[in-house]
Design a protein around this motif. Structure first.
Motif, PDB file in Angstrom:
ATOM      1  N   ILE A 115      -7.597   5.585  -0.006  1.00 14.29           N
ATOM      2  CA  ILE A 115      -6.336   5.550   0.622  1.00 14.29           C
ATOM      3  C   ILE A 115      -6.653   5.098   2.007  1.00 14.29           C
ATOM      4  N   TRP A 131      -2.943  -0.303  -8.869  1.00 18.97           N
ATOM      5  CA  TRP A 131      -2.421   0.966  -9.170  1.00 18.97           C
ATOM      6  C   TRP A 131      -3.443   1.849 -10.015  1.00 18.97           C
ATOM      7  N   TYR A 191      -2.156   9.355  -6.900  1.00 25.84           N
ATOM      8  CA  TYR A 191      -1.614   8.072  -7.095  1.00 25.84           C
ATOM      9  C   TYR A 191      -1.838   6.885  -5.701  1.00 25.84           C
ATOM     10  N   THR A 192      -2.261   5.886  -6.172  1.00 27.42           N
ATOM     11  CA  THR A 192      -2.504   5.043  -5.442  1.00 27.42           C
ATOM     12  C   THR A 192      -1.979   3.494  -5.637  1.00 27.42           C
ATOM     13  N   SER A 215      -2.540  -0.510  -4.198  1.00 25.01           N
ATOM     14  CA  SER A 215      -3.294  -1.233  -3.046  1.00 25.01           C
ATOM     15  C   SER A 215      -3.367  -2.597  -3.340  1.00 25.01           C
ATOM     16  N   VAL A 248     -11.177   6.232  -5.568  1.00 23.65           N
ATOM     17  CA  VAL A 248      -9.961   5.828  -5.228  1.00 23.65           C
ATOM     18  C   VAL A 248      -9.854   6.151  -3.735  1.00 23.65           C
ATOM     19  N   HIS A 292       0.931  -1.099  -0.152  1.00 25.62           N
ATOM     20  CA  HIS A 292       0.191   0.021  -0.091  1.00 25.62           C
ATOM     21  C   HIS A 292       0.866   1.214  -0.082  1.00 25.62           C
ATOM     22  N   ARG A 293       0.532   2.145  -0.898  1.00 14.78           N
ATOM     23  CA  ARG A 293       1.311   3.534  -1.205  1.00 14.78           C
ATOM     24  C   ARG A 293       0.542   4.382  -1.628  1.00 14.78           C
ATOM     25  N   TRP A 294       0.490   5.732  -1.342  1.00 12.49           N
ATOM     26  CA  TRP A 294      -0.168   6.875  -2.038  1.00 12.49           C
ATOM     27  C   TRP A 294       0.757   7.948  -2.173  1.00 12.49           C
TER      28      TRP A 294
END
Length: 168
Positions: free
Chosen positions: A141, A101, A91-92, A94, A139, A81-83
């Motif tokens: 997060i 993406w 941008y994500t 998961s 989206v 997991h990134r954002w």
């Protein structure tokens, strides 16, 4: 992806990780899920005088799969997991088995929301949902520290208000 203002948006790994407390959140959620499946099976197993072998096998399989899932999935998700937000896009990245993406151009953002379930409130976490004019849906997060989520909502709100476009 070409942004309406002429900027090219690249599908790339976002820069920020979610809160380390997310591992505990996902562990609690997984454990609760498996307990809901396991406890009724255990009750049936204990009530029946001579349980068939398949009931015992199902009980053991549920226990083993539940323990493995609860032990593996949260830390795996945390690594994935990134954002990131920029003036042009959100941008994500998961998922864990199936990874997704997403790039949401700021000009397409319609609403920005936060949500906090009971476990999230207990751990000081929030989920930010960015709804866009996209068939792919919003989206999300998940697993942000509550303060970070609040700052992100303010930042995205200010950015979307300053961005030309009709979000359609």
């Amino acid at each position: 992806m070409r942004h309406p203002c002429g900027v090219t948006l690249q599908l790339r790994t976002p820069r920020h990780q979610v809160s380390p407390k997310s591992v505990l959140l996902w562990t609690m959620q997984a454990a609760l899920f498996w307990l809901v499946l396991f406890v009724p099976q255990l009750v049936v197993f204990l009530v029946v005088n001579e349980p068939p072998t398949w009931e015992l096998a199902l009980l053991v399989a549920t226990l083993v799969v539940g323990i493995v899932h609860t032990a593996v999935e949260p830390s795996w998700r945390y690594r994935v997991h990134r954002w990131e937000t920029t003036p042009d896009a959100v941008y994500t990245l998961s998922g864990w088995l199936n990874q997704e993406w997403r790039v949401a151009p700021v000009s397409r953002i319609q609403t920005i929301d936060t949500k906090r379930g009971p476990f999230q409130q207990m751990l000081g976490l929030s989920t930010v949902t960015v709804t866009t004019a996209s068939a792919a849906g919003p989206v999300e997060i998940e697993g942000l520290d509550h303060e970070v989520a609040q700052q992100l909502v303010v930042e995205l709100t200010n950015t979307t208000q300053a961005t030309p476009g009709d979000a359609t």
